[in-house]
Design a protein around this motif. Structure first.
Motif, PDB file in Angstrom:
ATOM      1  N   GLU A   1      31.022 -45.885  21.035  1.00  7.86           N
ATOM      2  CA  GLU A   1      29.693 -46.478  21.171  1.00  7.86           C
ATOM      3  C   GLU A   1      28.577 -45.577  20.682  1.00  7.86           C
ATOM      4  OE1 GLU A   1      27.016 -48.241  24.823  1.00  7.86           O
ATOM      5  OE2 GLU A   1      29.145 -48.692  24.717  1.00  7.86           O
ATOM      6  N   GLY A   2      28.497 -44.366  21.187  1.00 12.28           N
ATOM      7  CA  GLY A   2      27.426 -43.458  20.800  1.00 12.28           C
ATOM      8  C   GLY A   2      27.939 -42.360  19.898  1.00 12.28           C
ATOM      9  N   VAL A   3      27.059 -41.807  19.076  1.00 12.02           N
ATOM     10  CA  VAL A   3      27.449 -40.725  18.178  1.00 12.02           C
ATOM     11  C   VAL A   3      26.204 -39.933  17.802  1.00 12.02           C
ATOM     12  CG1 VAL A   3      27.231 -42.184  16.106  1.00 12.02           C
ATOM     13  CG2 VAL A   3      28.760 -40.189  16.078  1.00 12.02           C
ATOM     14  N   ALA A   4      26.396 -38.616  17.642  1.00 20.86           N
ATOM     15  CA  ALA A   4      25.292 -37.736  17.239  1.00 20.86           C
ATOM     16  C   ALA A   4      25.847 -36.643  16.337  1.00 20.86           C
ATOM     17  CB  ALA A   4      24.613 -37.121  18.465  1.00 20.86           C
ATOM     18  N   HIS A   5      24.965 -36.034  15.535  1.00 18.23           N
ATOM     19  CA  HIS A   5      25.421 -34.981  14.628  1.00 18.23           C
ATOM     20  C   HIS A   5      24.671 -33.679  14.856  1.00 18.23           C
ATOM     21  CE1 HIS A   5      21.882 -35.128  11.984  1.00 18.23           C
ATOM     22  NE2 HIS A   5      21.990 -36.445  11.926  1.00 18.23           N
ATOM     23  N   GLY A   6      25.373 -32.566  14.605  1.00 15.09           N
ATOM     24  CA  GLY A   6      24.809 -31.230  14.732  1.00 15.09           C
ATOM     25  C   GLY A   6      25.818 -30.205  14.257  1.00 15.09           C
ATOM     26  N   ASP A   7      25.357 -29.018  13.974  1.00 16.14           N
ATOM     27  CA  ASP A   7      26.203 -27.937  13.460  1.00 16.14           C
ATOM     28  C   ASP A   7      26.490 -26.960  14.590  1.00 16.14           C
ATOM     29  OD1 ASP A   7      27.459 -25.915  12.083  1.00 16.14           O
ATOM     30  OD2 ASP A   7      25.740 -25.424  10.793  1.00 16.14           O
ATOM     31  N   ILE A   8      27.665 -27.087  15.231  1.00  9.69           N
ATOM     32  CA  ILE A   8      27.949 -26.308  16.441  1.00  9.69           C
ATOM     33  C   ILE A   8      28.280 -24.847  16.166  1.00  9.69           C
ATOM     34  CG2 ILE A   8      28.728 -28.351  17.705  1.00  9.69           C
ATOM     35  CD1 ILE A   8      31.627 -27.190  17.301  1.00  9.69           C
TER      36      ILE A   8
ATOM     37  N   GLY B   1      26.852 -24.416   8.408  1.00  6.67           N
ATOM     38  CA  GLY B   1      26.214 -25.250   7.401  1.00  6.67           C
ATOM     39  C   GLY B   1      26.901 -26.570   7.162  1.00  6.67           C
ATOM     40  N   LYS B   2      27.894 -26.897   7.987  1.00 11.20           N
ATOM     41  CA  LYS B   2      28.602 -28.170   7.872  1.00 11.20           C
ATOM     42  C   LYS B   2      28.340 -28.979   9.141  1.00 11.20           C
ATOM     43  CE  LYS B   2      32.254 -25.916   5.198  1.00 11.20           C
ATOM     44  NZ  LYS B   2      33.690 -25.547   5.176  1.00 11.20           N
ATOM     45  N   VAL B   3      28.039 -30.254   8.974  1.00 10.30           N
ATOM     46  CA  VAL B   3      27.596 -31.084  10.084  1.00 10.30           C
ATOM     47  C   VAL B   3      28.783 -31.613  10.879  1.00 10.30           C
ATOM     48  CG1 VAL B   3      26.260 -33.107  10.746  1.00 10.30           C
ATOM     49  CG2 VAL B   3      25.563 -31.751   8.763  1.00 10.30           C
ATOM     50  N   ASP B   4      28.775 -31.338  12.178  1.00  9.39           N
ATOM     51  CA  ASP B   4      29.821 -31.778  13.090  1.00  9.39           C
ATOM     52  C   ASP B   4      29.360 -33.032  13.849  1.00  9.39           C
ATOM     53  OD1 ASP B   4      31.326 -29.310  12.473  1.00  9.39           O
ATOM     54  OD2 ASP B   4      29.736 -28.340  13.607  1.00  9.39           O
ATOM     55  N   ILE B   5      30.277 -33.659  14.589  1.00  9.56           N
ATOM     56  CA  ILE B   5      29.997 -34.936  15.237  1.00  9.56           C
ATOM     57  C   ILE B   5      30.480 -34.929  16.681  1.00  9.56           C
ATOM     58  CG2 ILE B   5      30.570 -37.408  15.257  1.00  9.56           C
ATOM     59  CD1 ILE B   5      30.955 -37.280  12.262  1.00  9.56           C
ATOM     60  N   VAL B   6      29.663 -35.460  17.592  1.00  9.34           N
ATOM     61  CA  VAL B   6      30.129 -35.781  18.936  1.00  9.34           C
ATOM     62  C   VAL B   6      30.134 -37.306  19.048  1.00  9.34           C
ATOM     63  CG1 VAL B   6      27.806 -35.586  19.956  1.00  9.34           C
ATOM     64  CG2 VAL B   6      29.833 -35.441  21.417  1.00  9.34           C
ATOM     65  N   LEU B   7      31.268 -37.845  19.509  1.00  7.84           N
ATOM     66  CA  LEU B   7      31.494 -39.284  19.561  1.00  7.84           C
ATOM     67  C   LEU B   7      31.802 -39.705  20.990  1.00  7.84           C
ATOM     68  CD1 LEU B   7      32.055 -41.987  17.955  1.00  7.84           C
ATOM     69  CD2 LEU B   7      34.452 -41.250  17.875  1.00  7.84           C
ATOM     70  N   ALA B   8      31.198 -40.814  21.432  1.00  9.13           N
ATOM     71  CA  ALA B   8      31.405 -41.310  22.791  1.00  9.13           C
ATOM     72  C   ALA B   8      32.318 -42.530  22.775  1.00  9.13           C
ATOM     73  CB  ALA B   8      30.068 -41.688  23.424  1.00  9.13           C
ATOM     74  N   ASN B   9      33.351 -42.488  23.593  1.00 14.97           N
ATOM     75  CA  ASN B   9      34.261 -43.611  23.765  1.00 14.97           C
ATOM     76  C   ASN B   9      34.040 -44.181  25.155  1.00 14.97           C
ATOM     77  OD1 ASN B   9      35.707 -43.058  21.210  1.00 14.97           O
ATOM     78  ND2 ASN B   9      36.397 -41.219  22.295  1.00 14.97           N
ATOM     79  N   ARG B  10      33.473 -45.371  25.202  1.00 11.48           N
ATOM     80  CA  ARG B  10      33.102 -45.967  26.490  1.00 11.48           C
ATOM     81  C   ARG B  10      34.300 -46.109  27.417  1.00 11.48           C
ATOM     82  NH1 ARG B  10      33.437 -50.850  28.234  1.00 11.48           N
ATOM     83  NH2 ARG B  10      33.710 -51.814  26.191  1.00 11.48           N
ATOM     84  N   ASN B  11      34.072 -45.666  28.663  1.00 11.70           N
ATOM     85  CA  ASN B  11      35.064 -45.743  29.736  1.00 11.70           C
ATOM     86  C   ASN B  11      36.306 -44.901  29.471  1.00 11.70           C
ATOM     87  OD1 ASN B  11      35.385 -46.740  32.356  1.00 11.70           O
ATOM     88  ND2 ASN B  11      36.786 -48.343  31.686  1.00 11.70           N
ATOM     89  N   VAL B  12      36.191 -43.941  28.544  1.00 11.60           N
ATOM     90  CA  VAL B  12      37.310 -43.021  28.277  1.00 11.60           C
ATOM     91  C   VAL B  12      36.800 -41.585  28.271  1.00 11.60           C
ATOM     92  CG1 VAL B  12      39.211 -42.397  26.723  1.00 11.60           C
ATOM     93  CG2 VAL B  12      38.494 -44.791  26.913  1.00 11.60           C
TER      94      VAL B  12
END
Length: 521
Positions: A387-394, A398-409
């Motif tokens: 459902e939700g997703v955001a980007h940032g370089d953790i 210099g390469k963009v990473d992703i955090v992804l939300a899986n509803r109810n998981v």
């Protein structure tokens, strides 16, 4: 039109498109990073009662991105970056949990200009604003700040709409009134728009807006300067075919427009009032023509609107038909970012689909107005209800990473493994005086020695209840930088000497010696 009749596809591009490098673009590091972020919606799937929140924040100002996530049934959590691609939860931040609240969207901003980023949770029943106390703890200041939203909040976005140096916040509520099938009987519910009083408190000015356009089942929101006039306009994404709304910032209240400030509904005139089951929103300049385009999600269709301001018209062209971005999935969060650092922003959509063909998808910008679906080698996908997703370089590579939300998981963290030698630069802006500390609303125009130009604006609040990294990221391909121009949120223009590539630079407004006044047509 911005479409070109010819495209050169390089060997490197083909390798990315076919996965010939022998590995996925992204790898799931959720477990190795100790990113133990569960999501539980309690199994209650009523209208508007679903939602995730994910945002990047540097809670302790150590230069490393931390991650804050919401939970509907269970505690919200903050994960602190340890600098080795792993995270820990610290006791001093546990009070953001508020497990009794159904929290959804998360946004990050330094609302009081003290140099420490704060957190806003959009929740059902009561929102929460947490003040960052020098990276040591978080204090609930909701009541004393004047935040009083008892409704079904979904997400929020920050901007300094009046250029007074203080951030304001727009909060969307999902109105589940009787006009929506299956809705809850009762009076219509409006969004909230909190104007900063300049002392850590806010005044709700939603009455300045046309009421009929603020009482909708809204699911995503963002600020952006659609007409390139130097101030922040507002775009709200609505569910149930209720038509999205684009509000043009026209300055101080005047005539029949506003009491505190004037926002004019230009949705119909700009062709942005398309009726969809709107879920998420991404803003970016996909064709590098100097204005911002839109990518928003829906049910069984995803929309790509191309801005024509640089062509002399304040309208958007719907080019969704035939676009690779328009997959027949139940779309949610959307992103624009340059995953391979080739100087053209790419696209991503999180989906609710149980088939790999319609799963979370990554799209490569072909540099001619079209995209190629590279999900087969993406690695940042699943067949869960994402459902939700955001980007940032953790890891600051210099390469963009992703955090992804899986509803109810759960939430997942994906590391960018792109194998190329493309150049990049990250630019962090710090405001002062009448420019908010985050420099939200400030724009950077970067030109390279091959004659190309890119724009980025510091933005807080977009996608689907998400907060992307506030530091601006530019892919450069094989080019070097020829010029950097900063248009601060106050309208002041600053020229910065070209910088060495492949590094982070920090630009503090207070350090500048030469200032040029901006002029906007």
């Amino acid at each position: 039109m911005f479409f070109r009749t010819h495209i050169q596809i390089t060997l490197a591009t083909l390798l990315f498109m076919t996965g010939a490098y022998g590995q996925d673009i992204y790898s799931d590091i959720t477990e190795s990073a100790n990113f133990n972020a569960a999501h539980n919606d309690g199994g209650v799937l009523t209208l508007g009662n679903i939602g995730t929140g994910q945002a990047f924040i540097d809670i302790n100002n150590d230069g490393l991105l931390d991650i804050v996530v919401s939970n509907q049934v269970g505690p919200n959590k903050l994960f602190v970056n340890q600098g080795n691609e792993s995270f820990v939860e610290l006791d001093q931040f546990q009070n953001i949990g508020v497990p009794e609240s159904l929290c959804k969207g998360v946004s990050v901003a330094d609302y009081d200009n003290d140099g420490w980023d704060d957190i806003y949770f959009s929740c059902m029943g009561q929102d929460y604003l947490f003040k960052n106390l020098n990276g040591n703890s978080l204090l609930d200041v909701t009541a004393q700040a004047g935040i009083d939203n008892p409704y079904n909040a979904q997400a929020s976005a920050w901007a300094d709409i009046n250029s007074d140096g203080w951030l304001d916040i727009y909060v969307i509520n999902y109105d589940v009134g009787t006009e929506i099938p299956g809705g809850i009987p009762g009076a219509p519910v409006a969004d909230m728009f909190y104007l900063s009083n300049g002392n850590g408190t806010f005044t709700n000015i939603i009455s300045d807006f046309a009421a009929s356009q603020t009482m909708k089942p809204n699911l995503a929101v963002t600020f952006f300067d659609f007409d390139n006039d130097g101030d922040q306009d507002l775009y709200v994404i609505s569910d149930k075919l209720r038509e999205n709304v684009l509000w043009k910032n026209e300055g101080s209240a005047h005539d029949d427009c506003g009491v505190h400030w004037c926002f004019r509904d230009v949705s119909e005139a700009s062709n942005t009032n398309i009726p969809v089951f709107g879920m998420g929103i991404a803003v970016g300049d996909v064709d590098n023509d100097g204005d911002y385009d839109l990518y928003f999600s829906s049910v069984l269709e995803q929309k790509l609107l191309i801005n024509q301001v640089s062509q002399g018209q304040e309208v958007f062209l719907d080019v969704s038909a035939g676009s690779a971005l328009n997959i027949a999935a139940v779309g949610w969060g959307t992103l624009f970012f340059d995953y391979n650092n080739d100087a053209w922003i790419d696209a991503y959509v999180a989906t609710h689909n149980d088939t790999i063909e319609l799963s979370d998808s990554l799209f490569l910008n072909n540099q001619d107005g079209s995209f190629t679906n590279v999900t087969a080698t993406c690695g940042a996908t699943n067949t869960l209800s994402s459902e939700g997703v955001a980007h940032g370089d953790i890891n600051n590579d210099g390469k963009v990473d992703i955090v992804l939300a899986n509803r109810n998981v759960n939430y997942q963290l994906f590391k960018n493994n792109s194998l190329n030698s493309n150049n990049w630069i990250k630019i962090k802006l710090i405001g002062a005086n009448n420019i908010n500390k985050n420099a939200i609303g400030s724009k950077v125009i970067l030109k390279t020695d091959n004659g190309s130009s890119q724009i980025r604006t510091v933005t807080s609040g977009s996608s689907r209840g998400a907060g992307n990294e506030l530091t601006l990221h530019f892919g450069l391909g094989s080019s070097n930088i020829s010029s950097i121009q900063i248009i601060w949120s106050s309208g002041i223009i600053q020229e910065v000497s070209p910088m060495v590539v492949n590094q982070l630079i920090v630009v503090n407004y207070a350090d500048f010696d030469t200032i040029f006044t901006a002029t906007f047509e």
